[in-house]
Write a protein that holds these residues in place. Sequence first.
Motif, PDB file in Angstrom:
ATOM      1  N   GLY A  32       0.831  -1.196   0.000  1.00 35.40           N
ATOM      2  CA  GLY A  32       0.000   0.000   0.000  1.00 35.40           C
ATOM      3  C   GLY A  32       0.865   1.246   0.000  1.00 35.40           C
ATOM      4  O   GLY A  32       1.916   1.285   0.634  1.00 35.40           O
ATOM      5  N   VAL A  33       0.430   2.260  -0.722  1.00 37.91           N
ATOM      6  CA  VAL A  33       1.148   3.530  -0.805  1.00 37.91           C
ATOM      7  C   VAL A  33       0.186   4.641  -0.396  1.00 37.91           C
ATOM      8  O   VAL A  33      -0.885   4.796  -0.999  1.00 37.91           O
ATOM      9  CB  VAL A  33       1.681   3.790  -2.221  1.00 37.91           C
ATOM     10  N   VAL A  34       0.566   5.408   0.626  1.00 38.78           N
ATOM     11  CA  VAL A  34      -0.306   6.462   1.154  1.00 38.78           C
ATOM     12  C   VAL A  34       0.391   7.803   1.001  1.00 38.78           C
ATOM     13  O   VAL A  34       1.488   8.016   1.517  1.00 38.78           O
ATOM     14  CB  VAL A  34      -0.666   6.198   2.626  1.00 38.78           C
ATOM     15  N   LEU A  35      -0.266   8.722   0.292  1.00 41.12           N
ATOM     16  CA  LEU A  35       0.263  10.066   0.035  1.00 41.12           C
ATOM     17  C   LEU A  35      -0.333  11.069   1.022  1.00 41.12           C
ATOM     18  O   LEU A  35      -1.472  10.915   1.460  1.00 41.12           O
ATOM     19  CB  LEU A  35      -0.090  10.511  -1.383  1.00 41.12           C
ATOM     20  N   PRO A  36       0.395  12.133   1.325  1.00 42.91           N
ATOM     21  CA  PRO A  36      -0.159  13.150   2.225  1.00 42.91           C
ATOM     22  C   PRO A  36      -1.139  14.088   1.518  1.00 42.91           C
ATOM     23  O   PRO A  36      -2.127  14.513   2.100  1.00 42.91           O
ATOM     24  CB  PRO A  36       1.075  13.919   2.700  1.00 42.91           C
ATOM     25  N   LEU A  37      -0.862  14.410   0.257  1.00 37.85           N
ATOM     26  CA  LEU A  37      -1.679  15.339  -0.504  1.00 37.85           C
ATOM     27  C   LEU A  37      -1.272  15.265  -1.969  1.00 37.85           C
ATOM     28  O   LEU A  37      -0.209  14.736  -2.301  1.00 37.85           O
ATOM     29  CB  LEU A  37      -1.520  16.783  -0.001  1.00 37.85           C
ATOM     30  N   LEU A  38      -2.124  15.803  -2.833  1.00 36.95           N
ATOM     31  CA  LEU A  38      -1.785  15.848  -4.255  1.00 36.95           C
ATOM     32  C   LEU A  38      -1.994  17.237  -4.845  1.00 36.95           C
ATOM     33  O   LEU A  38      -2.046  17.397  -6.063  1.00 36.95           O
ATOM     34  CB  LEU A  38      -2.605  14.824  -5.043  1.00 36.95           C
ATOM     35  N   THR A  39      -2.094  18.244  -3.991  1.00 38.77           N
ATOM     36  CA  THR A  39      -2.225  19.618  -4.477  1.00 38.77           C
ATOM     37  C   THR A  39      -0.862  20.249  -4.741  1.00 38.77           C
ATOM     38  O   THR A  39      -0.785  21.316  -5.347  1.00 38.77           O
ATOM     39  CB  THR A  39      -2.992  20.481  -3.465  1.00 38.77           C
ATOM     40  N   SER A  40       0.209  19.624  -4.274  1.00 39.07           N
ATOM     41  CA  SER A  40       1.562  20.143  -4.488  1.00 39.07           C
ATOM     42  C   SER A  40       2.210  19.459  -5.688  1.00 39.07           C
ATOM     43  O   SER A  40       2.147  18.234  -5.814  1.00 39.07           O
ATOM     44  CB  SER A  40       2.414  19.888  -3.237  1.00 39.07           C
ATOM     45  N   PRO A  41       2.868  20.221  -6.565  1.00 37.65           N
ATOM     46  CA  PRO A  41       3.592  19.605  -7.683  1.00 37.65           C
ATOM     47  C   PRO A  41       4.656  18.613  -7.227  1.00 37.65           C
ATOM     48  O   PRO A  41       4.959  17.657  -7.948  1.00 37.65           O
ATOM     49  CB  PRO A  41       4.223  20.802  -8.395  1.00 37.65           C
ATOM     50  N   PHE A  42       5.215  18.830  -6.036  1.00 38.78           N
ATOM     51  CA  PHE A  42       6.207  17.887  -5.538  1.00 38.78           C
ATOM     52  C   PHE A  42       5.586  16.517  -5.338  1.00 38.78           C
ATOM     53  O   PHE A  42       6.109  15.498  -5.799  1.00 38.78           O
ATOM     54  CB  PHE A  42       6.823  18.368  -4.224  1.00 38.78           C
ATOM     55  N   TRP A  43       4.432  16.471  -4.671  1.00 41.53           N
ATOM     56  CA  TRP A  43       3.798  15.183  -4.399  1.00 41.53           C
ATOM     57  C   TRP A  43       3.167  14.594  -5.654  1.00 41.53           C
ATOM     58  O   TRP A  43       3.061  13.369  -5.786  1.00 41.53           O
ATOM     59  CB  TRP A  43       2.793  15.319  -3.260  1.00 41.53           C
ATOM     60  N   GLN A  44       2.772  15.429  -6.570  1.00 45.87           N
ATOM     61  CA  GLN A  44       2.308  14.927  -7.857  1.00 45.87           C
ATOM     62  C   GLN A  44       3.445  14.196  -8.577  1.00 45.87           C
ATOM     63  O   GLN A  44       3.245  13.130  -9.173  1.00 45.87           O
ATOM     64  CB  GLN A  44       1.787  16.083  -8.709  1.00 45.87           C
ATOM     65  N   SER A  45       4.647  14.777  -8.507  1.00 41.89           N
ATOM     66  CA  SER A  45       5.803  14.145  -9.150  1.00 41.89           C
ATOM     67  C   SER A  45       6.169  12.842  -8.451  1.00 41.89           C
ATOM     68  O   SER A  45       6.430  11.820  -9.106  1.00 41.89           O
ATOM     69  CB  SER A  45       6.996  15.103  -9.134  1.00 41.89           C
ATOM     70  N   TYR A  46       6.179  12.861  -7.126  1.00 44.72           N
ATOM     71  CA  TYR A  46       6.466  11.641  -6.369  1.00 44.72           C
ATOM     72  C   TYR A  46       5.478  10.540  -6.737  1.00 44.72           C
ATOM     73  O   TYR A  46       5.861   9.383  -6.980  1.00 44.72           O
ATOM     74  CB  TYR A  46       6.397  11.948  -4.872  1.00 44.72           C
ATOM     75  N   ASN A  47       4.199  10.901  -6.806  1.00 44.62           N
ATOM     76  CA  ASN A  47       3.168   9.935  -7.153  1.00 44.62           C
ATOM     77  C   ASN A  47       3.391   9.357  -8.549  1.00 44.62           C
ATOM     78  O   ASN A  47       3.179   8.159  -8.786  1.00 44.62           O
ATOM     79  CB  ASN A  47       1.794  10.598  -7.070  1.00 44.62           C
ATOM     80  N   ILE A  95      11.061  21.480  -7.706  1.00 46.47           N
ATOM     81  CA  ILE A  95      10.084  21.182  -8.748  1.00 46.47           C
ATOM     82  C   ILE A  95      10.435  21.964 -10.013  1.00 46.47           C
ATOM     83  O   ILE A  95      11.152  22.966  -9.967  1.00 46.47           O
ATOM     84  CB  ILE A  95       8.655  21.527  -8.286  1.00 46.47           C
ATOM     85  N   PRO A  96       9.919  21.526 -11.181  1.00 43.24           N
ATOM     86  CA  PRO A  96      10.220  22.239 -12.422  1.00 43.24           C
ATOM     87  C   PRO A  96       9.902  23.729 -12.369  1.00 43.24           C
ATOM     88  O   PRO A  96      10.633  24.535 -12.957  1.00 43.24           O
ATOM     89  CB  PRO A  96       9.343  21.510 -13.450  1.00 43.24           C
ATOM     90  N   ALA A  97       8.817  24.112 -11.699  1.00 46.01           N
ATOM     91  CA  ALA A  97       8.450  25.530 -11.633  1.00 46.01           C
ATOM     92  C   ALA A  97       9.508  26.347 -10.902  1.00 46.01           C
ATOM     93  O   ALA A  97       9.754  27.514 -11.252  1.00 46.01           O
ATOM     94  CB  ALA A  97       7.095  25.694 -10.943  1.00 46.01           C
TER      95      ALA A  97
END
Length: 352
Positions: free
Chosen positions: A47-62, A268-270
């Motif tokens: 199982g993989v649990v993310l803290p949030l997906l509103t940040s480009p950092f966590w989007q990239s990690y995901n 992040i790229p930005a």
Amino acid sequence: MAKETPRFTPRAARTAAVAACAALTLSACGSTEDTASGDGGGDGKVGVVLPLLTSPFWQSYNAYIPKMAKSEGVQAMKAVNSNSDPAQQITDINNQLNQDVKGLVVAPLDSAAISASLEQAERKGVPVVAVDVAPEKGKVAMVVRANNVAYGKNACDYLGGQVWNGKVVQIMGDLTSVNGRERSEAFRTCMKKKYADLEVLEIPAKWESDTAASKLDALLNAHPDIKGIYLQAGGVYLAPTLQTLRSKGMLKKVGEKGHITIVSNDGIPAELAAIRKGQIDATISQPADAYAKYGMFYIKAAMAGKTFKPGLTDHNSEVVKLPNGMLEDQLSAPLVTKENVNNPDLWGNTVK
């Protein structure tokens, strides 16, 4: 004269780490050892649990998770997003455990609250790897993380080398997270000790972009003479910071009169694009790709019954024992400036 920016030379760093590792014992270099408890060979659902997906950092990690899981031979389930809610994250972890997962890779939202879930996982015999945030207590096979104290110190030294006197502000993360606490305290302590002519102002923003924007706006109204800003998370703070400065006519390029020196965290790229445009001066590249890779590496090993030891690794990092007894693989997180922003080894330059 401003301090010279350290050059990012990953190949040289890896060579030095391996050379140093060779001088140590084999067990310290490998940082793993077999135990009699392994019985599954590392197989089973993870199982993989993310803290949030509103940040480009966590989007990239995901986005890195499926690729890294495949390369490490891990059967990773689709990641679950806890949406910045620690209570929801506990529910998410319990749901994963009820789906008969054999391992968990979790990025904790709250360093203390996560302990209840770690106890539940331990009762079920499910190993856990924590990514990005170290829990305060509980059992984890490994914490995969960069040195967050170093983040605060490096940001302090960068600003201290560019801004001679006056006011600087740090936009802090959530202080219920060890990351927010360590970055904040390290920055504050470093400034007090080494740069006494700089006055530090602080914005508690809880990793929330709207909070950062509104509080920065109010702070700039009260202190229009701010000369430097430290963003503890570029993924959520970069856009609102640039927008706030732009709306006030205070977004000046590097080298222009009135430029506010900005150093960020994430890579992040930005942020890299903002460095190229001269909007910000530097960032510290938090390794989203390596977080995913070594999260999968350690959970695979833990599921196979391996345990780990402190020592240098073969991937330019060091496994250290934390005060609470947990082990943490402190991955490399280089400072990025205009001098090395185009380096192809930076993960932010590989994201499409």
